[in-house]
Enzyme design. Structure first.
Site, mmCIF file in Angstrom:
data_model
loop_
_atom_site.group_PDB
_atom_site.id
_atom_site.type_symbol
_atom_site.label_atom_id
_atom_site.label_comp_id
_atom_site.label_asym_id
_atom_site.label_seq_id
_atom_site.Cartn_x
_atom_site.Cartn_y
_atom_site.Cartn_z
ATOM 1 N N GLY A 8 43.442 -4.780 -10.620
ATOM 2 C CA GLY A 8 42.324 -5.154 -9.776
ATOM 3 C C GLY A 8 42.653 -4.951 -8.315
ATOM 4 O O GLY A 8 43.800 -4.677 -7.946
ATOM 5 N N ASN A 9 41.662 -5.084 -7.463
ATOM 6 C CA ASN A 9 41.889 -4.881 -6.034
ATOM 7 C C ASN A 9 42.851 -5.889 -5.437
ATOM 8 O O ASN A 9 43.658 -5.545 -4.569
ATOM 9 C CB ASN A 9 40.553 -4.940 -5.283
ATOM 10 C CG ASN A 9 39.705 -3.712 -5.517
ATOM 11 O OD1 ASN A 9 40.079 -2.613 -5.138
ATOM 12 N ND2 ASN A 9 38.566 -3.884 -6.168
ATOM 13 N N ASP A 110 36.783 -3.140 -15.814
ATOM 14 C CA ASP A 110 36.963 -4.579 -16.019
ATOM 15 C C ASP A 110 35.677 -5.211 -16.563
ATOM 16 O O ASP A 110 35.722 -6.088 -17.445
ATOM 17 C CB ASP A 110 37.392 -5.261 -14.721
ATOM 18 C CG ASP A 110 36.492 -4.938 -13.535
ATOM 19 O OD1 ASP A 110 35.693 -3.988 -13.609
ATOM 20 O OD2 ASP A 110 36.593 -5.646 -12.513
#
Length: 261
Positions: A8-9, A110
């Protein structure tokens, strides 16, 4: 054993599933977008040592990523350590999900994984509230992903508020003593906690009004434990929804190969 990784970021989540699908461990690491293959390999080895697991017993890996600069490095690290190329979420991967989208390639891996897990675990219609870097709210009806709403994430909003307003400090996310703050920090905490909880409640009501009442509202994501318990709507919290979805997708894509083996 199956290794599931979500890049994820803000954070990278690593989960190891045993022979019968039980989650043996879950680890959350800060996403380092400039990490090399060797740095990723060292991080993976450290996580396995931390939880007393042997990476040599991994028989397959699935990776979902929304951070392209890190994807190749982590895929290379997994192949180096396990001797097997990972399954990378993307076009051509079977999910069993019917996606209503103008451009399927824009659908986050996601979101797909969370949707697959939610369908397998909960009665529908389902609303998924994923509170990560962004807050996404997705509607699932049967095996169909109807669409979603994307809002600024809790931590992202809080950081923007502190960065753009010179006299507002950087604070942690925690509830104040009351909804009315009597100092700057408590006032900010009230706005972040109760404001985001109210936003979730309001968006659930609007989404249900536009479709039909949800049988299940499930929450996941890093900020969910801090916010969802203050919602007026009953929401099931599932910390491992995404990892479970990745595991199920891996199984869908390797069933035939496993039987032949």
């Amino acid at each position: 054993m199956i290794l599931a990784i979500d890049i994820g970021n803000s954070s990278t989540t690593i989960g190891l599933f045993g022979e019968h699908g039980g989650l043996r461990f879950r680890s959350d690491l800060t996403t380092r977008k400039g990490a090399t293959r060797d740095q990723c390999a060292v991080n993976l080895l450290d996580v396995f040592r931390l939880y007393g697991a042997d990476i040599g017993e991994v028989t397959g890996t699935i990776i979902a990523s929304v951070v392209p600069p890190l994807t190749a490095a982590l895929c290379g690290a997994v192949e180096m350590l396990t001797g097997r190329a990972p399954l990378l979420m993307g076009p051509g991967v079977k999910t069993g999900l019917n996606i209503k989208a103008d451009i399927h390639a824009q659908m986050g891996a996601d979101i797909v994984a969370c949707s697959v897990a939610a369908i397998a675990k909960y009665p529908g219609p389902i609303l998924i509230v994923d509170m990560g870097t962004a807050t996404t709210m997705s509607l699932i009806m049967g095996n169909t992903y109807e669409g979603c709403v994307i809002l600024p994430g809790v931590q992202l909003s809080l950081e923007a508020l502190s960065d753009r307003a010179a006299e507002l400090p950087h604070i942690s996310i925690s509830p104040p003593a009351s909804i009315l703050g009597h100092n700057t920090v408590d006032a900010m905490r009230s706005g972040v906690v109760y404001g985001n909880a109210s936003m979730v409640d309001g968006m659930i009501a609007r989404l249900e009004a536009a479709s039909q009442p949800a049988a299940t509202v499930v929450g996941t994501g890093q900020a969910a434990p801090d916010i969802l318990k203050y919602c007026q709507r009953s929401i099931v919290y599932d910390a491992d929804l995404l990892l479970c979805g990745l595991y199920l997708i891996y199984q869908k894509n390797t069933e035939g190969k496993q039987r032949k083996a």
